[in-house]
Design an enzyme around this catalytic site. Sequence first.
Site, PDB file in Angstrom:
ATOM      1  N   LYS A   1       0.819  -1.202   0.000  1.00 45.81           N
ATOM      2  CA  LYS A   1       0.000   0.000   0.000  1.00 45.81           C
ATOM      3  C   LYS A   1       0.860   1.263   0.000  1.00 45.81           C
ATOM      4  O   LYS A   1       1.930   1.304   0.624  1.00 45.81           O
ATOM      5  CB  LYS A   1      -0.907  -0.004   1.235  1.00 45.81           C
ATOM      6  CG  LYS A   1      -1.856  -1.192   1.289  1.00 45.81           C
ATOM      7  CD  LYS A   1      -2.904  -1.119   0.202  1.00 45.81           C
ATOM      8  CE  LYS A   1      -3.923  -2.240   0.320  1.00 45.81           C
ATOM      9  NZ  LYS A   1      -5.017  -2.091  -0.660  1.00 45.81           N
TER      10      LYS A   1
ATOM     11  N   HIS B   1     -10.326  -7.833  -7.748  1.00 44.49           N
ATOM     12  CA  HIS B   1     -10.130  -7.450  -6.352  1.00 44.49           C
ATOM     13  C   HIS B   1     -10.662  -8.578  -5.456  1.00 44.49           C
ATOM     14  O   HIS B   1     -11.536  -9.333  -5.855  1.00 44.49           O
ATOM     15  CB  HIS B   1     -10.879  -6.138  -6.098  1.00 44.49           C
ATOM     16  CG  HIS B   1     -10.834  -5.646  -4.699  1.00 44.49           C
ATOM     17  ND1 HIS B   1     -11.947  -5.646  -3.880  1.00 44.49           N
ATOM     18  CD2 HIS B   1      -9.824  -5.140  -3.975  1.00 44.49           C
ATOM     19  CE1 HIS B   1     -11.619  -5.127  -2.699  1.00 44.49           C
ATOM     20  NE2 HIS B   1     -10.337  -4.826  -2.728  1.00 44.49           N
TER      21      HIS B   1
HETATM   22 MG   LIG Z   1      -6.956  -2.007  -4.051  1.00 45.77          MG
END
Ligand SMILES: [Mg+2]
Length: 371
Positions: A174, A305
């Site tokens: 991230k 996802h």
């Molecule tokens: Mg994502």
Amino acid sequence: MKITQLDPFILHVPVTRGGIADSTHSVTHWGMPGVVIRTDVGLSGFGYCGTHAHLPSDKLITSAMTDLFGPLLIGQDPRKVRHLYRAMDREPVNIWIGRAGVTQMALSAIDIALWDLKAKAADQPLWQLLGGDPEKRIVGYNTDGGWLNWPTDQLVDDCKRMIEVEGFHAVKMKLGKPQPMEDLRRVEAVRRAIGDDARLMVDANGKWHLADAMQYGRRLRDYDVTWFEEPLWHDDVTNHATLAKAIDTPIALGELLYNVDQFRPFIEAGAVHYVQPDVMRLGGITAWLQVAELADAHRLPLVPHHGDMMQAQIHLCIAHRSCWMLEYIPWTLDCFEEPARVVDGAYTTPTQPGAGTTLRDDALARFNVLT
Ligand SMILES: [Mg+2]
């Protein structure tokens, strides 16, 4: 076969190490508002969506399942799933207040349960019902070590372990620290730790603005990043198209889009290179297949996802020619009768009839918070 009953549930399942964060969300539990659709022949279909375990909104979703869509289903043959999908999608209340958010996630769960029933009635895993090849290799990429709240040394250790010990060939981390340079230093540290051969993806969860994304995103090429995921605000077609032309790293997005109509402008504008639908958000399997066909018609790869925690989407990836990779996050594996499994970096092919969504009785007893 006729539908006789819809039994809603809401599971709240703990995540890794008590809590994870990306640039937008902090999560201690993964929420699964869902439904068991029962029939007069004894077969039951399981469907659910994925949330951040916020009970009030989870209850809105299950209410939409039972109170809005439920009356359209009782007495119907679940094998007519595409017909039933259209009836629910075009239901006047849904057109007025729905087509995104709560109602669309409820529709997703129901559609998944109907496809689960259809595959069970055919006594086939869903990938087989959809014409898939059991030998197809679907690469798993692991995100469950790349969290933004992990200190850099833990981030590096986790990514290295996933590659060297757990056998993954691809990991995602991230972005979204207050200073983009800190993000770049973390990317550099992970790339150095995992070596040149492993794939590395980065995900800003919509936090960056175009200026930062152009300035700092350009430098991701130095670390051979496979894709830059959700760099900008989720619905912003124009700026994603500008960014896609300005940097070398491909753009991935789609996890927060709710229907095929929202994917079309991104694809037509050249604003996305890796298309990322989530079956639990955009209307279930019926709508997922629409998006997969749209992506394939534009020669774009599909990399879903993880919102259904891979269970149905591994079937879809095996079945659809545009897929070769699927996200992996292991929080809910213990909940399922046939949990998704990665061996030497690739998913194994499910064997049980259905869509892979059948929950274990002990998981329903242990994690259900719907009273
Ligand atoms: Mg994502």
